[in-house]
Design a protein around this motif. Structure first.
Motif, PDB file in Angstrom:
ATOM      1  N   VAL A  12       0.836  -1.204   0.000  1.00 25.66           N
ATOM      2  CA  VAL A  12       0.000   0.000   0.000  1.00 25.66           C
ATOM      3  C   VAL A  12       0.870   1.252   0.000  1.00 25.66           C
ATOM      4  N   LEU A  13       1.917   1.255   0.800  1.00 32.34           N
ATOM      5  CA  LEU A  13       2.814   2.413   0.848  1.00 32.34           C
ATOM      6  C   LEU A  13       3.551   2.603  -0.477  1.00 32.34           C
ATOM      7  N   GLN A  14       3.945   1.513  -1.120  1.00 30.43           N
ATOM      8  CA  GLN A  14       4.589   1.618  -2.422  1.00 30.43           C
ATOM      9  C   GLN A  14       3.628   2.210  -3.451  1.00 30.43           C
ATOM     10  N   ALA A  15       2.390   1.762  -3.443  1.00 34.95           N
ATOM     11  CA  ALA A  15       1.399   2.280  -4.384  1.00 34.95           C
ATOM     12  C   ALA A  15       1.121   3.759  -4.114  1.00 34.95           C
ATOM     13  N   LEU A  16       1.006   4.134  -2.847  1.00 35.29           N
ATOM     14  CA  LEU A  16       0.771   5.536  -2.504  1.00 35.29           C
ATOM     15  C   LEU A  16       1.941   6.411  -2.946  1.00 35.29           C
ATOM     16  N   LEU A  17       3.146   5.951  -2.696  1.00 41.99           N
ATOM     17  CA  LEU A  17       4.331   6.694  -3.117  1.00 41.99           C
ATOM     18  C   LEU A  17       4.383   6.823  -4.637  1.00 41.99           C
ATOM     19  N   ALA A  18       4.013   5.769  -5.343  1.00 42.06           N
ATOM     20  CA  ALA A  18       4.003   5.806  -6.811  1.00 42.06           C
ATOM     21  C   ALA A  18       2.995   6.820  -7.327  1.00 42.06           C
ATOM     22  N   VAL A  19       1.824   6.889  -6.727  1.00 44.54           N
ATOM     23  CA  VAL A  19       0.814   7.855  -7.155  1.00 44.54           C
ATOM     24  C   VAL A  19       1.298   9.276  -6.886  1.00 44.54           C
ATOM     25  N   ILE A  20       1.885   9.500  -5.724  1.00 45.34           N
ATOM     26  CA  ILE A  20       2.381  10.843  -5.392  1.00 45.34           C
ATOM     27  C   ILE A  20       3.515  11.244  -6.331  1.00 45.34           C
ATOM     28  N   LEU A  21       4.498  10.362  -6.508  1.00 42.76           N
ATOM     29  CA  LEU A  21       5.625  10.676  -7.388  1.00 42.76           C
ATOM     30  C   LEU A  21       5.181  10.842  -8.838  1.00 42.76           C
ATOM     31  N   GLY A  22       4.307   9.958  -9.301  1.00 42.99           N
ATOM     32  CA  GLY A  22       3.811  10.056 -10.672  1.00 42.99           C
ATOM     33  C   GLY A  22       3.087  11.357 -10.928  1.00 42.99           C
ATOM     34  N   MET A  48      -5.441  12.192 -18.490  1.00 44.82           N
ATOM     35  CA  MET A  48      -5.550  11.231 -17.390  1.00 44.82           C
ATOM     36  C   MET A  48      -4.760   9.970 -17.686  1.00 44.82           C
ATOM     37  N   VAL A  49      -4.760   9.549 -18.938  1.00 47.47           N
ATOM     38  CA  VAL A  49      -3.995   8.367 -19.331  1.00 47.47           C
ATOM     39  C   VAL A  49      -2.502   8.636 -19.171  1.00 47.47           C
ATOM     40  N   VAL A  50      -2.066   9.822 -19.571  1.00 46.02           N
ATOM     41  CA  VAL A  50      -0.658  10.184 -19.438  1.00 46.02           C
ATOM     42  C   VAL A  50      -0.272  10.240 -17.957  1.00 46.02           C
ATOM     43  N   ASP A  51      -1.119  10.838 -17.135  1.00 41.14           N
ATOM     44  CA  ASP A  51      -0.868  10.913 -15.694  1.00 41.14           C
ATOM     45  C   ASP A  51      -0.797   9.510 -15.092  1.00 41.14           C
ATOM     46  N   PHE A  52      -1.722   8.639 -15.481  1.00 36.90           N
ATOM     47  CA  PHE A  52      -1.723   7.255 -14.995  1.00 36.90           C
ATOM     48  C   PHE A  52      -0.445   6.545 -15.411  1.00 36.90           C
ATOM     49  N   TRP A  53       0.018   6.791 -16.632  1.00 38.45           N
ATOM     50  CA  TRP A  53       1.245   6.168 -17.123  1.00 38.45           C
ATOM     51  C   TRP A  53       2.440   6.570 -16.260  1.00 38.45           C
ATOM     52  N   PHE A  54       2.521   7.856 -15.887  1.00 39.24           N
ATOM     53  CA  PHE A  54       3.599   8.302 -15.008  1.00 39.24           C
ATOM     54  C   PHE A  54       3.550   7.557 -13.674  1.00 39.24           C
ATOM     55  N   CYS A  55       2.355   7.337 -13.136  1.00 40.70           N
ATOM     56  CA  CYS A  55       2.211   6.616 -11.868  1.00 40.70           C
ATOM     57  C   CYS A  55       2.630   5.153 -12.019  1.00 40.70           C
ATOM     58  N   VAL A  56       2.271   4.527 -13.130  1.00 44.19           N
ATOM     59  CA  VAL A  56       2.650   3.131 -13.367  1.00 44.19           C
ATOM     60  C   VAL A  56       4.169   3.009 -13.489  1.00 44.19           C
ATOM     61  N   VAL A  57       4.781   3.946 -14.195  1.00 45.23           N
ATOM     62  CA  VAL A  57       6.247   3.932 -14.332  1.00 45.23           C
ATOM     63  C   VAL A  57       6.899   4.109 -12.969  1.00 45.23           C
ATOM     64  N   ALA A  58       6.383   5.034 -12.158  1.00 48.73           N
ATOM     65  CA  ALA A  58       6.937   5.245 -10.819  1.00 48.73           C
ATOM     66  C   ALA A  58       6.796   3.970  -9.983  1.00 48.73           C
TER      67      ALA A  58
END
Length: 69
Positions: A12-22, A48-58
């Motif tokens: 959960v913390l990894q996912a939260l950090l990925a969303v914040i960083l992305g 939104m797709v581009v933003d989601f992509w940044f989060c997935v990469v993070a």
């Protein structure tokens, strides 16, 4: 299969950090993105797709970094 609470918390913390960083990376780069790649509030768009992509990469980078340990 049983999963420990600590591993769930780490995920959960990894996912939260990925969303914040992305999102941080997306909003820093948003002014230099083409207009079609910029998100418009309250709309489903390519931004939104581009933003989601940044989060997935993070998220991928975070997971890869943890495996390298």
């Amino acid at each position: 299969m049983m999963v420990s609470k600590s591993s769930v918390l780490v995920n959960v913390l990894q996912a939260l950090l990925a969303v914040i960083l992305g999102n941080v990376v997306y909003f820093v780069l948003a002014p230099s993105l083409p207009p079609v790649a910029r998100h418009q509030p309250f709309r489903l768009d390519i931004g939104m797709v581009v933003d989601f992509w940044f989060c997935v990469v993070a998220y991928g980078l975070i997971r890869t970094a943890r495996k390298w340990k």
